[in-house]
Scaffold this active site. Sequence first.
Site, PDB file in Angstrom:
ATOM      1  N   HIS A  37       0.828  -1.212   0.000  1.00  0.00           N
ATOM      2  CA  HIS A  37       0.000   0.000   0.000  1.00  0.00           C
ATOM      3  C   HIS A  37       0.863   1.264   0.000  1.00  0.00           C
ATOM      4  O   HIS A  37       0.401   2.337   0.411  1.00  0.00           O
ATOM      5  CB  HIS A  37      -0.949   0.031   1.208  1.00  0.00           C
ATOM      6  CG  HIS A  37      -1.817  -1.178   1.325  1.00  0.00           C
ATOM      7  ND1 HIS A  37      -2.991  -1.328   0.628  1.00  0.00           N
ATOM      8  CD2 HIS A  37      -1.660  -2.323   2.054  1.00  0.00           C
ATOM      9  CE1 HIS A  37      -3.536  -2.497   0.924  1.00  0.00           C
ATOM     10  NE2 HIS A  37      -2.743  -3.127   1.781  1.00  0.00           N
ATOM     11  N   SER A  55      13.084  21.632 -19.167  1.00  0.00           N
ATOM     12  CA  SER A  55      13.468  22.850 -19.877  1.00  0.00           C
ATOM     13  C   SER A  55      13.536  24.035 -18.936  1.00  0.00           C
ATOM     14  O   SER A  55      14.185  25.044 -19.250  1.00  0.00           O
ATOM     15  CB  SER A  55      12.452  23.131 -20.995  1.00  0.00           C
ATOM     16  OG  SER A  55      11.161  23.382 -20.439  1.00  0.00           O
ATOM     17  N   LYS A  87      16.334  18.795 -12.411  1.00  0.00           N
ATOM     18  CA  LYS A  87      15.445  17.651 -12.569  1.00  0.00           C
ATOM     19  C   LYS A  87      16.121  16.467 -13.272  1.00  0.00           C
ATOM     20  O   LYS A  87      16.782  16.625 -14.284  1.00  0.00           O
ATOM     21  CB  LYS A  87      14.185  18.044 -13.360  1.00  0.00           C
ATOM     22  CG  LYS A  87      13.291  19.066 -12.683  1.00  0.00           C
ATOM     23  CD  LYS A  87      12.684  18.524 -11.401  1.00  0.00           C
ATOM     24  CE  LYS A  87      11.688  17.413 -11.649  1.00  0.00           C
ATOM     25  NZ  LYS A  87      10.477  17.854 -12.373  1.00  0.00           N
ATOM     26  N   GLU A  99       8.120   6.253 -17.628  1.00  0.00           N
ATOM     27  CA  GLU A  99       6.808   6.850 -17.885  1.00  0.00           C
ATOM     28  C   GLU A  99       6.357   6.569 -19.318  1.00  0.00           C
ATOM     29  O   GLU A  99       5.167   6.302 -19.572  1.00  0.00           O
ATOM     30  CB  GLU A  99       6.865   8.352 -17.614  1.00  0.00           C
ATOM     31  CG  GLU A  99       7.008   8.680 -16.132  1.00  0.00           C
ATOM     32  CD  GLU A  99       7.281  10.153 -15.866  1.00  0.00           C
ATOM     33  OE1 GLU A  99       7.073  10.596 -14.730  1.00  0.00           O
ATOM     34  OE2 GLU A  99       7.713  10.859 -16.804  1.00  0.00           O
TER      35      GLU A  99
END
Length: 437
Positions: free
Chosen positions: A141, A262, A267, A274
């Site tokens: 969970h 961008s 990041k 994905e």
Amino acid sequence: MAAIFSDTARLGRWLEIELLATEAWSALGVVPSPDAARARSLAPVVDDAFVAACAERERVTDHDVAAFVDVVQAAIADAGAPDAAKWIHYGLTSSDVVDTAWCWMLRDAAELLLAASDGLVATLKATALRHRDTAMIGRTHGIHAEPTTFGTKVALWCLQADRDRTRLRSAREAVAVGKLSGAVGTYANVDPFVERHVCAALGLTPVPATQVIARDRHAEYLWACASVGATIELIAVELRHLQRTEVREVEEGFAAGQKGSSAMPHKRNPITAERLAGLARILRGNLVAGLEDVALWHERDISHSSVERVILPDSSLLAYYVLRTADRLVTALQVSPERMLANLWSSHGLVFSQPVLLALVAGGLSRDAAYRIVQEDAMRAWDEGVSFRSLLEKDERVTISPDALDEAFSLERSLRHIGAVFDALDAVETPDAAGAG
């Protein structure tokens, strides 16, 4: 994979089926052997010009196979053999050619999928063995549960990918078939020998059919592709969770010069995982369309045809892409054993609550009484941010020995039987030439 489904490859297969059928008729004494030989020797080259000629003729016929036959016959006749040209498509119906070619293409596509599957399975197995003892927290969970290892997690992925490989083998067998039994499949105008001859030459199995090969075979192939996507999505979703900033136990590889955003230079996003998760949705959607194609009117209609021209090449290409991409993704993973251990211990030892519960039960308490003691101290440890073990040691209701507590809080004890998973992994076959991951 793309080459298998190109227009030139498809029409080339159609032509080979037609020529093999003509030669089968010749063996039966229906077509004069010189005509069959000339049909083969004077058959047109299937290239871009031939494809264009068929497309141009189809604007008149509004029928792709009829256009193809017209162009082939015209080419042979123009080459000086009109008597040979007339035997092209003798006794056949369009689906004899189209369906047999589809199955021939899908059989070859399945071979590529199996090769890619071999690569992914080999990479997963090597990665699992490398991280066999890399301890981390298991989660249920989304919440810390009990310790496991990263290798155990990957080993389970490998076992599932191996089951996908079995499904692909089954799908390959299901689609490696052909039919040349004429309209409605009764062999009324085509001798069964023609079907056997053509299928033998192509390495396909002749099967009873209506005018079309039953579409449960194609649906099985699409199911195998969708299953591949589902397994890779399982892996991708897990890696996306493990890369979250708060977790940061595993990260996708990040190449020199790569940019994660961008706008935000810091990041590093799980973009490959994905992408794979998204493509799995298309594979599942195509499976639904393939299942819709199983039920046709009477001996055939063409409601399936337009669908298959999209979903069969697309699912083959997508399944191949996700297999190859997942292989590269796992190969380049950056695993952080230190972060895994830090996360495991970050919940103040709560992940050992079940061994403590079992120790209390073995020490004489009822299960419910033991559960209430452990739960109370665990919740307090979490709420106050203090050591779970220290609270147990101070709790007068906990009467087990310090040695028993040591055993309950032992990471080695928790992981002592993971070998059972790796015994199953040992049975997974990988080709000698497969990469080490």
